[in-house]
Design an enzyme around this catalytic site. Structure first.
Site, PDB file in Angstrom:
ATOM      1  N   GLU A 179      -4.674   4.854   7.385  1.00  0.00           N
ATOM      2  CA  GLU A 179      -6.001   4.362   7.758  1.00  0.00           C
ATOM      3  C   GLU A 179      -6.356   4.596   9.220  1.00  0.00           C
ATOM      4  OE1 GLU A 179      -3.908   2.537   5.908  1.00  0.00           O
ATOM      5  OE2 GLU A 179      -4.980   2.238   4.026  1.00  0.00           O
ATOM      6  N   HIS A 224      -4.377  -9.448   0.939  1.00  0.00           N
ATOM      7  CA  HIS A 224      -5.421  -8.663   0.269  1.00  0.00           C
ATOM      8  C   HIS A 224      -6.691  -9.466   0.020  1.00  0.00           C
ATOM      9  CE1 HIS A 224      -2.093  -5.933  -0.471  1.00  0.00           C
ATOM     10  NE2 HIS A 224      -2.923  -5.038  -0.917  1.00  0.00           N
TER      11      HIS A 224
END
Lengths: 340, 454
Positions: free
Chosen positions: B188, B257
């Site tokens: 990322e 998450h």
């Protein structure tokens, strides 16, 4: 005085050699002046001087073609001058004035020039590496022939994002030259203490990126290596790494007392390896310039630098309204994009 | 003993699926690991394996049946010697064969598509409408913009060949090819930086994060490289691009998450931030985001991806940034929300209406720019305000709105503004705890009753 190691035989014309001398001298005198202005309180914040490393950017700019891009870290004044940006605009940015490249809102570490394809000037160590690969990504996407020079230091070479970028640049064959300006100190930490590999350029090998070590105190060696790297990228073979061994004579920034190395170490480099002195010797011994010719260049540079200092003092501070401008763009900046 | 085979939950947010194909027939002997059927979830077609050995006694659901709810019996297994008739009264399924309970968030009632009563509608009167999921609307927005601008491309993990981890980019690779729909490695920080660099170089990247939780790895490039460059360059260059992906809690995926980043990004000058609730807004705002000359954070929601809404069936439908939408007009209280918070806000408003409390519900739609005017006008009318969001309570969007309302409409307020938010805890995994960690409709109702002194 120790004997100076002679530079390699010139692989360029006398005109080019004189130009390198001039361009390197401009950077050195400009940086010396910036140091003075900092001491006078006219330049604030962080100010990272490029003195000692001039051959790196001048040699690589000599290998670049019109339209090629460059991006670097916070030690960026030399890169801007080498790619042809106006010394007045750079110095006025250092003093935080309206006439600066970023209207005084960027400072030493954050300058840009769309016209000269200079994409900063980035203050976060290593961040410019994926940005540079992204510029190369755009060029490949737009199917032009351009190459991006992505400069970073031996310190940044330990950032994870550098290797994330190596991986993607390799799989996507991006036309990017990764230039590791190894001045041997990551701020105050020597390469030996911070870096597991002696030759940083070899870190490209696991990603399939070729690289080589270059003597960064020899502008001709840098130019030759730059030519090779650019040819590699332009032929569609993907990225190339140049680890250019160089040396900064000054501290990391203006506030660095540089206790991590000896005065003798610095002095030895200056006396034996100085890139500008090397070219000066080549010009004189090769009969490509007389003392008078070089004096004329020295004078021209001195005038340019003095004028930039004057401009940077006379240019007004930005209007207070500038605080509130350039936060959001109204229209997409005009770049090299495909016409809709 | 005969046992039932239940429709399995094959993703955290799956509520129902299509039993696409049986790969066994009645009378077949199967062993553990044999593939029984192909089941289409909202994200993918999955193979469903047998857990135990036995004989297929009866197939209860015909192949091709859509909308089979999780935990519905789909087949009956019998043992050697048992007849199919024995299977007529099967024993309850063992817990191991299928989750005992659907995920908490997925179990929340799905509101019927509410009809927005925008004061200024986003589309001309009489525009034909079509029903679309948020997922389809987002895909269409990207496809339309990619058709009209060759500089737009999408990059991210699994966006191309896998067709999107959440199927949002489904079909884009086929239409636009691998030059413009680009699978990245799991990296990322690196690909966000490459995206920003590409935007400096003249392109208009759409960078998909599989979820915004992973954008934490990339936040330096989002903020330091993308948001600040226009300013630092004195207006010479910036980052015209979109960072998009699901944000906030999904269902039962735990603390790392499940986080709402709305307030984080809304704090940053130089960024624009959109967080749509409906499919129409998802489409119209994403098209605007792609065209915007600034870096846009586009916060989607996994639970909303599968929800259907009316979307105007018109050429080039866009929704401007900085314009809130009034979903429901009311006189007693203003409920301000955005993203999935709108689900709680609208449910609460429905229930409050039954008790005679008339709530006005405002969907901010974009958090930067934020439509303060619509909020203030509404508060001046209702004199009370409740904000609803899923994020943490400290430094919430609601905190900011409360301060803004206090400074700009103090004399109109008849009660303190109440912020309904997620709880000040990392997201727990247990279904009951997760449900309580999130903002709930009941909490919104309670807050409204407090500010209306009922």
């Amino acid at each position: 005085m120790a004997a100076r190691k002679p530079a390699a035989k010139p692989n360029v014309s006398p005109d080019e050699l004189r130009q390198y001398y001039r361009d390197m001298l401009l950077i050195r005198r400009f940086e010396e002046k910036a140091g003075q202005l900092y001491g006078m309180g006219l330049i604030g914040g962080f100010c990272h001087l490029y003195i000692g490393q001039e051959a790196v950017v001048v040699g690589l700019e000599a290998a670049a073609s019109e339209g090629d891009k460059r991006v670097t870290s916070y030690r960026d004044h030399g890169h801007m001058l080498a790619c042809g940006m106006d010394p007045n605009g750079v110095m006025a940015e250092l003093t935080g004035r309206e006439g600066g490249y970023s209207k005084g809102k960027g400072g030493s570490m954050h300058m840009f020039s769309r016209e000269k394809h200079f994409y900063g000037g980035h203050g976060i160590v290593g961040a410019q590496v994926p940005l540079g690969a992204g510029l190369a990504f755009a060029d490949k996407y737009l199917e032009n022939d351009r190459v991006t020079f992505t400069y970073f230091g031996d310190g940044a070479a330990n950032q994870g994002q550098v290797y994330e970028t190596f991986n993607m640049a390799s799989i996507w064959k991006l036309p990017v030259v990764f230039v590791i300006e190894n001045n041997q100190y990551a701020m105050g930490t020597s390469q030996k203490r911070s870096t597991s590999t002696e030759d940083i350029y070899t870190r490209g090998a696991p990603f399939g990126i070729p690289g080589e070590l270059v003597d960064g105190m020899d502008v001709l060696a840098v130019k030759a290596a730059g030519d090779k790297a650019v040819a590699h990228c332009r032929s569609g073979k993907g990225p190339y790494i140049l680890e250019i061994k160089t040396y900064r004579y000054r501290g990391h920034s203006m506030s660095d007392p540089a206790k991590y190395r000896t005065r003798e170490e610095v002095q030895k480099m200056r006396e034996e390896r100085d890139a500008i002195q090397n070219v000066r010797d080549l010009l004189l011994t090769g009969g490509h310039a007389t003392e008078d010719d070089l004096k004329a260049i020295d004078k021209e540079i001195k005038d340019i630098v003095n004028a930039s200092a004057e401009f940077s003092k006379e240019s007004p501070e930005p209007a207070l309204e500038e605080l509130w401008t350039d936060i959001y763009a109204e229209a997409v900046p005009q770049g090299d994009a495909i016409e809709a | 003993m005969a046992t039932q085979i239940l429709m399995p939950a094959l993703s955290p947010t799956m509520e129902e699926g299509t039993l696409a194909k049986w790969l066994v027939k009645e009378g077949d002997t199967i062993t553990s690991g044999d593939i029984l059927a192909e089941i289409e979830t909202d994200k993918a077609t999955m193979e469903f394996e047998a857990v135990d050995e036995g004989i297929v006694g009866k197939l209860l659901i015909e192949a091709g049946t859509e909308g089979v709810k999780v935990n519905t019996p789909i087949a009956v297994m019998v043992e050697e010697g048992e007849s199919v008739e024995d299977a007529a009264a099967p024993a309850p399924a063992p817990a191991a064969e299928a989750p005992a309970e659907a995920p908490a968030a997925a179990a929340a009632p799905v509101p019927a598509t509410p009809k927005a009563k925008a004061v200024e509608p986003d589309w001309p009167e009489g525009t034909p409408m079509k029903t679309q999921t948020v997922r389809e609307a987002l895909r269409d927005a990207m496809a339309e913009e990619m058709r009209s601008d060759a500089n737009v491309f999408v990059m991210g993990e699994e966006v191309a060949e896998y067709q999107g981890a959440y199927k949002v980019t489904q079909g884009l690779l086929d239409e636009f090819g691998d030059k413009r729909v680009i699978d990245t490695p799991i990296t990322e920080h690196g690909f966000a930086g490459i995206g920003v660099g590409a935007s400096f170089g003249g392109l208009k990247p759409i960078v998909e994060f599989m979820t915004f939780n992973f954008a934490m790895q990339a936040i330096d490039h989002i903020i330091n490289s993308a948001a600040k460059t226009l300013y630092m360059s004195g207006g010479q260059m910036g980052a015209p691009m979109v960072f998009r992906g699901p944000n906030g809690a999904a269902a039962r995926v735990g603390a790392q998450h499940s986080q709402d980043y709305a307030a984080w990004y809304a704090m940053i000058p130089g960024l624009k931030v959109a967080m749509p609730y409906s499919a129409a807004d998802a489409k119209g705002l994403l098209k605007s985001a792609i065209r915007d000359p600034n870096p846009v954070i586009f916060l989607e929601n996994e639970i909303l991806y599968g929800r259907s809404f009316d979307v105007p069936d018109m050429e080039d439908f866009t929704v401007p940034f900085g314009k809130a939408k009034i979903w429901r007009e009311g006189k007693d209280v203003t409920i301000v929300s955005f993203g999935i918070g709108m689900q709680y806000a609208l449910e609460a408003a429905e229930k409050l209406a039954e008790e005679g409390i008339d709530a006005e519900v405002i969907d901010l739609r974009t958090l930067r720019p934020l439509d303060y005017g619509t909020v203030i006008e509404s508060v001046k009318k209702t004199n009370r305000c409740v904000t609803v969001e899923e994020g943490y309570p400290v430094g919430a969007i609601g905190n900011h709105l409360s301060a803004y309302i206090m400074q700009n409409a103090f004399d109109w307020l008849d009660a303190p503004v109440i912020n309904c938010t997620g709880k000040d805890v990392p997201m727990p995994y247990a279904a009951n705890l997760e449900k309580h960690a999130l903002v709930t409709t009941d909490e919104v109702i309670d807050a409204v009753k407090q500010v209306t002194y009922r």
